[in-house]
Design a protein around this motif. Structure first.
Motif, mmCIF file in Angstrom:
data_model
loop_
_atom_site.group_PDB
_atom_site.id
_atom_site.type_symbol
_atom_site.label_atom_id
_atom_site.label_comp_id
_atom_site.label_asym_id
_atom_site.label_seq_id
_atom_site.Cartn_x
_atom_site.Cartn_y
_atom_site.Cartn_z
ATOM 1 N N GLU A 82 2.406 -21.585 -23.453
ATOM 2 C CA GLU A 82 1.494 -21.100 -22.427
ATOM 3 C C GLU A 82 1.297 -19.579 -22.514
ATOM 4 N N SER A 94 -5.293 -22.527 -16.370
ATOM 5 C CA SER A 94 -4.253 -23.557 -16.590
ATOM 6 C C SER A 94 -2.968 -22.915 -17.093
ATOM 7 N N GLN A 98 0.636 -22.926 -15.106
ATOM 8 C CA GLN A 98 1.879 -23.437 -15.715
ATOM 9 C C GLN A 98 2.976 -22.362 -15.741
ATOM 10 N N GLN A 102 6.756 -22.047 -13.949
ATOM 11 C CA GLN A 102 8.005 -21.683 -14.629
ATOM 12 C C GLN A 102 8.668 -20.482 -13.937
ATOM 13 N N SER A 753 10.686 -30.291 -20.817
ATOM 14 C CA SER A 753 9.308 -29.797 -20.860
ATOM 15 C C SER A 753 8.403 -30.750 -21.631
#
Length: 839
Positions: A82, A94, A98, A102, A753
């Protein structure tokens, strides 16, 4: 008689006696003060050393945890992917979403004040906090982390909001090894670091721990201080001020030091370096607090001595103005009154060891009067061995002409004491030693306290040793369970697929037997380390033991008689019945092996209430109501040295091949896991008694009613989909094969993940998640919660070689949790999978 200034002159021998008494009292007071000051100072230095090491260990553990947290935050492939997306497409919402997820996970609630990413230039790439501050200290740490390509902690720094923080950083690398970003977790020092330093573990009004560091030509105090406010990062002293313990620490002079602290108050201190950092710990305490008691005693002793000398002098002068006879009588009476009123026992003996005088405190120990001692020696009052010892000490004083100071035993009226004795020679006017005077105090209570402290230290060391061995055993068992899972699983698959006529089946069965035997051993190691998963239920111990008697009799043989003594109206206990079977079987087998030919093994139950005093000599005992289970034999017994190692894994006194040494270790772990403790009593040749104490279960009697378990048939419904998550590649591949052979559709993932990503992309339904408990990134329970957001009806089956606290409480499964213990067979997996799907 000659007169001097109108006062009758005092004979020289009386002046000598008066001087001797004064000298003796003064010497005794000086010696006592010096002895007490040295002893207390040494004790405080040892205490400060222990506290300093405790603080160093706490900070090291805290640093290690922070580095572990940042490593978990940086190594995940999802984060790296990401980050790369966000760098290539800064507007990619997006990727932002994400990464913010985290960051939220990494912050762990309130553990970290802030979490954010920096790009390669040190600028904020992404943060879920609009007020994120990046100052010089953070940038310096950023440069060091990038340069060394490693995780590290920054220095403490003062933020614009007025709080003090510390950052932990780690670079994030792409697949080519290039650093693309740095993740930063920020901790509030006042909440998570300073309490580790500031809390003083013992009662003290001045005790304090300092965290200091060198700042150029100064020492800077990093934490808030006990006696001064707002000092963290603000209070500094020049390195030229060498009387400061903090200065000595930062210039490398670690260890003990007496100097002045930041208040210019004299302190005792101990300093230590915190490795892999530029921090030092200084534990200190005011000398005024340490020596307060000693100084008080010194003043009281000095006043008493001064008053005694003053009174003696005045009385002697006044008495000598009268007739010689009156003066002698009065002087004797007054001196006797002085000696009788001091709390110590005093005696005077001549060179022939005959008593010339004892004070009332001395004679009262024997229930006699002082006159009963005069003219007699020690053999009239003490056992011969003790009288010989006292006479030898008196001879040593007479021959050497010196004072002796010793601690020794003392017996009076058939009662033993410990006393602290000072013996001094008494000389006449010609310097000849004519007598021995002694003074002693009862120190029995102090001796008992020292012995009790030693016993407590031994108990603590034994308990710590068993805990360390337990953690090692649990870790070994976990690793072996993973390997045995692969061996058992693939062997079963080969046997199943090769058919009954395969010539290799016999060899494969032997492999399977050996692997299952190894699994039994690892199960016993898990029991010892209290990492075995159990389902305890309330039971009547008498009924449970009574139901095992026939089996136990067959186990020990006909030559040994099994005797059963149950206690009526026994309290209820809560324990896994399989564990109770293990305990009784292991104890009875050991008892059987200790009996050479014929003998008896006795099993008893009982009730026991422990209070604080009765727990004193029992390791791990806590006050409360307990049910006792006792197994005794009349075999060869156990010596004291062997008893010290009885519960250690793989310790055995049996011949090679006759035992694994895991029996008593298993018993120890089971009892500890169920909140109880074990006591062993044995003497060589006198048999042995093992007493198990389990806590009384106080729930309602209706809790004893149990529903029979429903038998779950291993029937697979075609089309059911299972998400399988396991970080061990071999176990992942094996379990996937087993499940597919059973007819399930399996989606396999090697990391949490990856599992989250596969679940988000799965178009159909997922019926069951099978996941390992302990994995990198996040644990199995948190993974299940996250996936259930997308699949609310998802069932979960946990698997592990040993359990973590997220699904168990002290090894006991939380209600409603589905769990399968590694290693498992294909049938075990089929049953547990069906059971989880059927709930």
């Amino acid at each position: 008689m000659k007169r001097v200034s109108g006062i009758t002159s005092i004979p020289l021998q009386w002046l000598i006696l008066l001087s001797s008494v004064a000298t003796f009292l003064i010497f005794t007071g000086i010696f006592y003060y010096g002895h007490e000051a040295d002893r207390i100072t040494e004790e405080k230095f040892l205490e400060l050393t222990t506290i300093a090491q405790l603080k160093v260990d706490s900070i090291q553990e805290w640093r290690k945890q922070k580095l572990a947290d940042i490593h978990r935050a940086a190594v995940g492939p999802l984060v790296r992917m990401e980050i790369e997306r966000l760098i290539l497409e800064p507007a990619n919402q997006s990727a932002v979403d994400q990464l913010k997820v985290q960051l939220s996970i990494n912050r762990k609630g309130t553990v970290y004040e802030d979490a954010f990413f920096l790009d390669k230039s040190g600028k904020i790439l992404l943060s879920d906090n609009a007020d994120t501050f990046v100052g010089k200290v953070t940038l310096k740490a950023f440069e060091d982390a990038v340069k060394g390509c490693t995780s590290l902690l920054s220095d403490l720094f003062l933020a614009p909001d007025g709080n003090i923080y510390i950052d932990v950083l780690e670079p994030i690398q792409n697949n080519s090894g290039e650093i693309i970003a740095v993740v930063v977790l920020r901790s509030h020092a006042a909440e998570f670091l300073f309490p580790l330093i500031q809390k003083w573990p013992t009662p003290s009004r001045t005790g304090e721990t300092l965290l200091v560091s060198r700042d150029g030509d100064s020492v800077v105090f990093l934490n808030e201080l006990r006696h001064r406010k707002n000092t963290a990062l603000n209070l500094k002293f020049p390195l030229t001020q060498l009387d400061l313990p903090a200065v000595q620490a930062v210039i490398g002079n670690y260890g003990r030091f007496i100097g002045l602290d930041y208040r210019e108050v004299e302190v005792l201190s101990v300093s230590k370096l915190i490795s892999q950092s530029n921090w030092s710990i200084v534990s200190k305490m005011d000398t005024s607090e340490i020596l307060a008691e000693v100084k008080y005693r010194a003043w009281v002793t000095a006043i008493i001595i001064f008053l005694l000398i003053l009174i003696s002098s005045v009385l002697v002068i006044s008495l000598y103005r009268k007739s010689q006879e009156e003066k002698v009588k009065k002087i004797e009476a007054i001196h006797r009154a002085l000696v009788e009123n001091i709390p110590q026992r005093i005696f005077l003996k001549d060179r022939d060891h005959k008593y010339l005088f004892v004070n009332a405190n001395y004679s009262a120990d024997f229930g006699l009067s002082p006159a009963d001692f005069v003219g007699k020696d020690d053999y009239s009052f003490y056992p011969r061995e003790l009288a010989d010892k006292y006479r030898a000490d008196d001879n040593a004083v007479i021959s050497s002409g010196t004072i002796i100071d010793l601690e020794e035993s003392y017996v009076a009226n058939e009662r033993s004491y410990w006393i602290h004795t000072i013996k001094t020679p008494i000389r006449n006017d010609r310097g000849e030693i004519v007598a021995v005077m002694g003074l002693f105090n009862d120190i029995t209570d102090r001796k008992k306290a020292e012995e009790e402290k030693e016993k407590l230290n031994e108990k603590l060391l034994q308990s710590q040793k068993m805990e360390s061995v337990g953690r090692l055993a649990g870790g070994v068992a976990h690793d072996f369970n993973n390997m045995l899972s692969v061996i058992i699983g693939y062997t079963e698959l080969i046997i199943e697929k090769s058919g009954p006529d395969n010539t290799m089946n016999h060899d494969l069965e032997e492999i399977l037997k050996a692997a299952r035997r190894s699994a039994d051993i690892t199960s016993q190691l898990l029991a010892f380390s209290r990492q075995q998963t159990i389902s305890p239920k309330p039971i009547d111990l008498n009924e449970a033991v009574n139901g095992m008697l026939n089996m136990l009799q067959r186990l020990i043989g006909e030559n040994i008689k099994l005797v059963w003594h149950p206690e009526p109206d026994l309290w209820t206990v809560k324990i896994d019945s399989a564990q109770l079977d293990q305990v009784l079987t292991n104890l009875c087998v050991n008892a059987r092996d200790a009996i050479a030919d014929v003998g008896h093994i006795t099993i008893e139950t009982g009730r026991k209430i422990f209070d604080e005093s009765s727990c004193g000599n029992l390791i791990s005992c806590i006050p409360g109501d307990f049910v006792m289970l006792s197994v005794s034999d009349d075999g060869c017994g156990i010596d004291r040295e062997t008893q010290m190692h009885l519960f250690e894994p793989f310790f055995t006194t049996k011949a090679l091949g006759k035992g694994t040494g895991l029996g008593l270790a298993t018993v120890y772990g089971i009892v500890k896991q169920n909140g109880g403790f074990v006591n062993v009593y044995s003497e060589p040749g006198q048999g042995a008694t093992f007493r198990i104490y389990l806590p009384r279960y106080t729930a309602l009697e209706t809790d004893l009613l149990e529903n029979k378990d429903n038998v779950i048939q291993s029937i697979v419904q075609v089309g059911e989909t299972i998400l399988l998550v396991e970080d061990d590649e071999m176990i992942l591949k094996l379990t996937k094969t087993m499940l597919e052979d059973l007819g399930y559709v399996v989606v396999a993932a090697g990391t949490p993940s990856e599992a989250i990503g596969l679940a988000s992309m799965h178009s159909g339904n997922i019926h069951l998640l099978i996941t390992d408990v302990v994995m990198p990134e996040i644990n199995g329970r948190d993974l299940a919660k996250q996936i259930q957001k997308s699949f609310p009806k998802l069932k979960v089956l946990f698997m592990s070689g040993y359990t973590a606290n997220v699904i168990v409480n002290r090894g006991v499964l939380y209600e409603g949790v589905n769990f399968i213990q590694k290693p498992f067979s294909k049938k075990d997996l089929a049953d547990k999978t069906r059971e989880a799907l059927s709930k």
